[in-house]
Scaffold this motif. Sequence first.
Motif, PDB file in Angstrom:
ATOM      1  N   ARG A   1      31.213  31.414  42.806  1.00 53.58           N
ATOM      2  CA  ARG A   1      31.034  30.551  41.646  1.00 53.58           C
ATOM      3  C   ARG A   1      30.526  29.197  42.123  1.00 53.58           C
ATOM      4  O   ARG A   1      30.437  28.936  43.313  1.00 53.58           O
ATOM      5  CB  ARG A   1      32.360  30.388  40.899  1.00 53.58           C
ATOM      6  N   GLU A   2      30.230  28.308  41.155  1.00 53.68           N
ATOM      7  CA  GLU A   2      29.763  26.970  41.495  1.00 53.68           C
ATOM      8  C   GLU A   2      30.852  26.190  42.246  1.00 53.68           C
ATOM      9  O   GLU A   2      30.576  25.471  43.185  1.00 53.68           O
ATOM     10  CB  GLU A   2      29.398  26.210  40.213  1.00 53.68           C
ATOM     11  N   ASP A   3      32.098  26.373  41.794  1.00 48.60           N
ATOM     12  CA  ASP A   3      33.187  25.545  42.316  1.00 48.60           C
ATOM     13  C   ASP A   3      34.131  26.307  43.241  1.00 48.60           C
ATOM     14  O   ASP A   3      35.258  25.891  43.444  1.00 48.60           O
ATOM     15  CB  ASP A   3      33.969  24.925  41.145  1.00 48.60           C
ATOM     16  N   GLY A   4      33.695  27.438  43.767  1.00 50.06           N
ATOM     17  CA  GLY A   4      34.558  28.162  44.698  1.00 50.06           C
ATOM     18  C   GLY A   4      34.182  29.617  44.815  1.00 50.06           C
ATOM     19  O   GLY A   4      33.193  30.068  44.240  1.00 50.06           O
ATOM     20  N   HIS A   5      34.993  30.354  45.574  1.00 49.48           N
ATOM     21  CA  HIS A   5      34.768  31.795  45.641  1.00 49.48           C
ATOM     22  C   HIS A   5      36.117  32.514  45.707  1.00 49.48           C
ATOM     23  O   HIS A   5      37.127  31.923  46.088  1.00 49.48           O
ATOM     24  CB  HIS A   5      33.878  32.171  46.830  1.00 49.48           C
ATOM     25  N   THR A   6      36.108  33.776  45.274  1.00 44.91           N
ATOM     26  CA  THR A   6      37.321  34.586  45.254  1.00 44.91           C
ATOM     27  C   THR A   6      37.048  35.897  45.971  1.00 44.91           C
ATOM     28  O   THR A   6      36.085  36.592  45.646  1.00 44.91           O
ATOM     29  CB  THR A   6      37.752  34.877  43.806  1.00 44.91           C
ATOM     30  N   LEU A   7      37.892  36.221  46.936  1.00 42.47           N
ATOM     31  CA  LEU A   7      37.762  37.482  47.663  1.00 42.47           C
ATOM     32  C   LEU A   7      38.915  38.389  47.224  1.00 42.47           C
ATOM     33  O   LEU A   7      40.079  37.994  47.281  1.00 42.47           O
ATOM     34  CB  LEU A   7      37.812  37.232  49.174  1.00 42.47           C
ATOM     35  N   THR A   8      38.561  39.588  46.737  1.00 43.01           N
ATOM     36  CA  THR A   8      39.563  40.507  46.213  1.00 43.01           C
ATOM     37  C   THR A   8      39.498  41.816  46.983  1.00 43.01           C
ATOM     38  O   THR A   8      38.415  42.301  47.290  1.00 43.01           O
ATOM     39  CB  THR A   8      39.291  40.799  44.726  1.00 43.01           C
ATOM     40  N   CYS A   9      40.669  42.377  47.271  1.00 41.27           N
ATOM     41  CA  CYS A   9      40.714  43.702  47.884  1.00 41.27           C
ATOM     42  C   CYS A   9      41.689  44.563  47.103  1.00 41.27           C
ATOM     43  O   CYS A   9      42.839  44.179  46.903  1.00 41.27           O
ATOM     44  CB  CYS A   9      41.159  43.613  49.339  1.00 41.27           C
ATOM     45  N   TRP A  10      41.198  45.716  46.628  1.00 39.53           N
ATOM     46  CA  TRP A  10      42.092  46.648  45.944  1.00 39.53           C
ATOM     47  C   TRP A  10      42.717  47.545  47.004  1.00 39.53           C
ATOM     48  O   TRP A  10      42.026  48.257  47.720  1.00 39.53           O
ATOM     49  CB  TRP A  10      41.326  47.479  44.918  1.00 39.53           C
ATOM     50  N   ASP A  11      44.039  47.479  47.062  1.00 40.26           N
ATOM     51  CA  ASP A  11      44.784  48.186  48.104  1.00 40.26           C
ATOM     52  C   ASP A  11      44.603  49.702  48.005  1.00 40.26           C
ATOM     53  O   ASP A  11      44.650  50.406  48.998  1.00 40.26           O
ATOM     54  CB  ASP A  11      46.257  47.803  47.976  1.00 40.26           C
ATOM     55  N   ASN A  12      44.394  50.198  46.772  1.00 42.71           N
ATOM     56  CA  ASN A  12      44.280  51.644  46.593  1.00 42.71           C
ATOM     57  C   ASN A  12      42.886  52.170  46.896  1.00 42.71           C
ATOM     58  O   ASN A  12      42.602  53.335  46.665  1.00 42.71           O
ATOM     59  CB  ASN A  12      44.658  52.021  45.153  1.00 42.71           C
ATOM     60  N   LEU A  13      42.012  51.299  47.374  1.00 44.74           N
ATOM     61  CA  LEU A  13      40.674  51.746  47.761  1.00 44.74           C
ATOM     62  C   LEU A  13      40.418  51.458  49.236  1.00 44.74           C
ATOM     63  O   LEU A  13      39.538  52.055  49.835  1.00 44.74           O
ATOM     64  CB  LEU A  13      39.644  51.023  46.878  1.00 44.74           C
ATOM     65  N   CYS A  14      41.220  50.564  49.792  1.00 43.17           N
ATOM     66  CA  CYS A  14      41.050  50.166  51.197  1.00 43.17           C
ATOM     67  C   CYS A  14      41.515  51.301  52.103  1.00 43.17           C
ATOM     68  O   CYS A  14      42.629  51.779  51.976  1.00 43.17           O
ATOM     69  CB  CYS A  14      41.859  48.906  51.468  1.00 43.17           C
ATOM     70  N   CYS A  15      40.625  51.750  53.010  1.00 38.81           N
ATOM     71  CA  CYS A  15      40.988  52.873  53.871  1.00 38.81           C
ATOM     72  C   CYS A  15      41.497  52.413  55.236  1.00 38.81           C
ATOM     73  O   CYS A  15      41.624  53.230  56.145  1.00 38.81           O
ATOM     74  CB  CYS A  15      39.833  53.849  54.014  1.00 38.81           C
ATOM     75  N   ARG A  16      41.792  51.140  55.378  1.00 39.97           N
ATOM     76  CA  ARG A  16      42.397  50.603  56.608  1.00 39.97           C
ATOM     77  C   ARG A  16      41.584  50.893  57.868  1.00 39.97           C
ATOM     78  O   ARG A  16      42.135  51.196  58.916  1.00 39.97           O
ATOM     79  CB  ARG A  16      43.821  51.155  56.809  1.00 39.97           C
ATOM     80  N   CYS A  17      40.262  50.822  57.750  1.00 36.97           N
ATOM     81  CA  CYS A  17      39.434  51.079  58.925  1.00 36.97           C
ATOM     82  C   CYS A  17      39.330  49.833  59.792  1.00 36.97           C
ATOM     83  O   CYS A  17      38.925  49.907  60.946  1.00 36.97           O
ATOM     84  CB  CYS A  17      38.047  51.534  58.493  1.00 36.97           C
TER      85      CYS A  17
END
Lengths: 172, 149
Positions: free
Chosen positions: A63-79
């Motif tokens: 965004r203009e005033d920042g950024h957001t990093l999201t991780c869905w735990d049920n899709l992350c394969c822990r590689c």
Amino acid sequence: MASYLKILLRNLIQGPSTDPFPAGPTFEPDSIRGKIRIDPELCMGCGICVHNCVSNALHLERREDGHTLTCWDNLCCRCATCVMFCPMKAITLLPDWHTAHYQDDKYARIEQKSVTYEPCSVCGKKMRPVPAALLKKLYAGKTDVDAERLTHVCPDCRQLEDSKRNIGQLPA
Amino acid sequence: MDFDKLLKKKSVLSPWLFRINAGSCNGCDVELATTALIPRYDVERLGCHYTGSPRQADVVLITGPLTRRIRDKVLRVWEEIPQPKITVAVGLCPISGGVFREGYAIDGPLDKYIPVDVNVPGCPPRPQAIMEAVVLARQLWLKKLGVEE
């Protein structure tokens, strides 16, 4: 025959080899990869983790005033590819393997961290404050630079300042 | 105590497990076999026992991202399991698609077609995590039966 008796005797003394897990404690290896953890102090929002994510579990919103990093735990394969590629070491994997949950919690299991941008102290443009650890690395061995002040100077202004400082030190 | 109630109370000891492979890579199936077969993570301590017939099952463990080719077969077998049944999605694939998400051969996630009760993500999940899921499924199953321990 004798070796077999030895094993038999050892098993008698040791007792059952069953892990007492649901009722008691269990073991976990040091290198186990579990839930993802994002450090908002270090994340610069470069997006290399999103680019390299195997299962598209990471999502970066700029965004203009920042950024957001999201991780869905049920899709992350822990590689741990994101951990390997993150230039700031902002992503770590916790050794938390307790993943079983009811269906109601399915979409609540996310790791979401936001970074707010602040105005540059020179030109006033919105910029991501530079972490002090990164500045220390960038200006290692330079005593005439005030790294504390530079945390709130945007890349363009910093480049200009560096050029002005270095122009007198050029070899003849 | 009438016969029905007695049967209910006795059957609480043994929620039988049934496995469905909905196009899994076999990683989660190996972990499921591990939880039951090797003495270290003995799932039979909880009274659970793997059965070969869907008609005897109480808890169904589904692995795999539900491929297009196997979807109807999975649904047919799942319909054969008598109520009340608990569906457990084992691994990332049935929950969200995992690394196969949005592939042309994938018709998942599983909860598009089947009401899932317990999820246990992981690629594959640890045997201990699957044990936790079985414990959760057992509690839910008891609640559905109306028998509290």
